[in-house]
Design a protein around this motif. Structure first.
Motif, PDB file in Angstrom:
ATOM      1  N   PHE A 128       0.836  -1.214   0.000  1.00 45.28           N
ATOM      2  CA  PHE A 128       0.000   0.000   0.000  1.00 45.28           C
ATOM      3  C   PHE A 128       0.867   1.258   0.000  1.00 45.28           C
ATOM      4  O   PHE A 128       0.644   2.186  -0.781  1.00 45.28           O
ATOM      5  N   LEU A 129       1.894   1.280   0.863  1.00 42.21           N
ATOM      6  CA  LEU A 129       2.789   2.440   0.928  1.00 42.21           C
ATOM      7  C   LEU A 129       3.600   2.588  -0.357  1.00 42.21           C
ATOM      8  O   LEU A 129       3.854   3.705  -0.814  1.00 42.21           O
ATOM      9  N   SER A 130       3.995   1.472  -0.951  1.00 44.45           N
ATOM     10  CA  SER A 130       4.727   1.531  -2.224  1.00 44.45           C
ATOM     11  C   SER A 130       3.861   2.147  -3.317  1.00 44.45           C
ATOM     12  O   SER A 130       4.344   2.922  -4.164  1.00 44.45           O
ATOM     13  N   GLY A 131       2.565   1.819  -3.285  1.00 45.64           N
ATOM     14  CA  GLY A 131       1.653   2.431  -4.251  1.00 45.64           C
ATOM     15  C   GLY A 131       1.539   3.928  -4.062  1.00 45.64           C
ATOM     16  O   GLY A 131       1.498   4.691  -5.042  1.00 45.64           O
ATOM     17  N   LEU A 132       1.493   4.367  -2.804  1.00 51.37           N
ATOM     18  CA  LEU A 132       1.429   5.810  -2.531  1.00 51.37           C
ATOM     19  C   LEU A 132       2.697   6.510  -2.991  1.00 51.37           C
ATOM     20  O   LEU A 132       2.648   7.625  -3.521  1.00 51.37           O
ATOM     21  N   VAL A 133       3.851   5.855  -2.794  1.00 42.72           N
ATOM     22  CA  VAL A 133       5.121   6.433  -3.260  1.00 42.72           C
ATOM     23  C   VAL A 133       5.124   6.527  -4.773  1.00 42.72           C
ATOM     24  O   VAL A 133       5.549   7.532  -5.352  1.00 42.72           O
ATOM     25  N   GLY A 134       4.649   5.482  -5.446  1.00 42.92           N
ATOM     26  CA  GLY A 134       4.616   5.474  -6.908  1.00 42.92           C
ATOM     27  C   GLY A 134       3.738   6.562  -7.483  1.00 42.92           C
ATOM     28  O   GLY A 134       4.039   7.113  -8.560  1.00 42.92           O
ATOM     29  N   ARG A 135       2.661   6.919  -6.766  1.00 42.85           N
ATOM     30  CA  ARG A 135       1.770   7.991  -7.236  1.00 42.85           C
ATOM     31  C   ARG A 135       2.228   9.367  -6.767  1.00 42.85           C
ATOM     32  O   ARG A 135       1.582  10.358  -7.079  1.00 42.85           O
ATOM     33  N   GLY A 136       3.309   9.402  -6.008  1.00 47.06           N
ATOM     34  CA  GLY A 136       3.834  10.684  -5.541  1.00 47.06           C
ATOM     35  C   GLY A 136       3.068  11.278  -4.381  1.00 47.06           C
ATOM     36  O   GLY A 136       3.219  12.461  -4.083  1.00 47.06           O
ATOM     37  N   VAL A 137       2.249  10.470  -3.693  1.00 49.11           N
ATOM     38  CA  VAL A 137       1.456  10.972  -2.574  1.00 49.11           C
ATOM     39  C   VAL A 137       2.335  11.197  -1.346  1.00 49.11           C
ATOM     40  O   VAL A 137       2.171  12.171  -0.617  1.00 49.11           O
ATOM     41  N   ILE A 138       3.270  10.275  -1.105  1.00 44.88           N
ATOM     42  CA  ILE A 138       4.164  10.392   0.046  1.00 44.88           C
ATOM     43  C   ILE A 138       5.612  10.273  -0.417  1.00 44.88           C
ATOM     44  O   ILE A 138       5.895   9.778  -1.516  1.00 44.88           O
ATOM     45  N   HIS A 139       6.527  10.735   0.414  1.00 46.95           N
ATOM     46  CA  HIS A 139       7.957  10.658   0.124  1.00 46.95           C
ATOM     47  C   HIS A 139       8.447   9.230   0.405  1.00 46.95           C
ATOM     48  O   HIS A 139       7.966   8.578   1.338  1.00 46.95           O
ATOM     49  N   PRO A 140       9.405   8.722  -0.386  1.00 43.92           N
ATOM     50  CA  PRO A 140       9.926   7.368  -0.130  1.00 43.92           C
ATOM     51  C   PRO A 140      10.475   7.194   1.286  1.00 43.92           C
ATOM     52  O   PRO A 140      10.403   6.092   1.847  1.00 43.92           O
TER      53      PRO A 140
END
Length: 259
Positions: free
Chosen positions: A37-49
């Protein structure tokens, strides 16, 4: 111990062991789901890696403690477990104290969204003052970028404790003018009129912040303030501004100094 009692005890242990395995399996599945789930957010630019890394690190530590506690509780009494658990939690906090502190400051900075939209004079607790804008914030540090494009890396905790004073991006110039053979008021008004006539793509002369420091070595010393339309000022922009000032004041003998 009778055979019936032995079978009963082993049955309890087997039941606890199966429950323990099931609990560990559920925790691992939860860890995998959160990671994806967090990897998906990173991929969409929602959160910082970096946020993903810190959150997963915290989850891993929590899962590890839960598993250790569950294993020990299967074979030991609750009173016996209390001291090791407290010790494990204390060690965990000590090992990750700086990360936790910076991440907490990061969350607090994100609540203060207005500091990301302006240009500020930032007074750090160390005594250093930086004029610029916050260009980037990660879970561990922030980047302040000044008008010349220089980047300063500051910890989130230090930035959170700083004093912010909103200012307009610009450049201050000290103008030296040889004393002309005309009344002071007249030639100063003439200089201001000429500076107001400058049509520069980046800078605008702020007449309200003009100040006359007086005469030193037969030269008038005047402070000029130019407001920039861009938060980033390149050296070529300043060079072109100085050229425009010299062209406008070509009737006077002048020297220019960047403050």
């Amino acid at each position: 111990m009778s055979p019936a009692e032995t079978i009963y005890i082993y049955g309890i242990i087997d039941g606890r062991f199966l429950s323990l395995l099931l609990g560990i399996l559920i925790l691992l599945i939860f860890r995998i789901i959160i990671g994806r789930f967090l990897s998906g957010l990173v991929g969409r630019g929602v959160i910082h890696p970096n946020i993903r890394g810190i959150v997963l690190r915290i989850i891993d530590w929590v899962i590890l403690i839960v598993i250790v506690v569950a294993i020990l509780s299967t074979f030991a009494e609750a009173v016996t477990l209390s001291l090791p658990i407290l010790l494990a939690v204390a060690i965990l906090l000590l090992l990750n104290w700086r990360t936790i502190r910076e991440f907490t400051s990061y969350l607090e900075l994100n609540i203060l969204r207005h500091i990301y939209t302006g240009y500020y004079e930032i007074s750090l607790p160390t005594g250093k003052t930086i004029k610029g804008k916050i260009a980037e914030t990660t879970p561990t540090s922030s980047v302040i970028e000044d008008i010349h494009g220089s980047r300063y890396y500051v910890t989130n905790t230090l930035l959170l404790e700083s004093v912010f004073r909103e200012v307009a991006p610009g450049v201050t110039i000290r103008l030296y003018v040889e004393d002309p053979a005309k009344p002071a008021v007249e030639f100063i008004e003439d200089i201001i009129d000429k500076l107001l006539a400058i049509n520069h793509p980046i800078f605008r002369f702020d007449v309200k912040k003009t100040s006359v420091e007086g005469i030193i070595n037969n030269k008038w010393r005047i402070i000029l303030q130019f407001i920039a339309s861009s938060p980033i000022i390149r050296p070529t922009d300043i060079a072109s501004l100085l050229s425009a000032i010299r062209a406008q004041l070509r009737d006077y003998k002048i020297d220019l100094e960047i403050c």
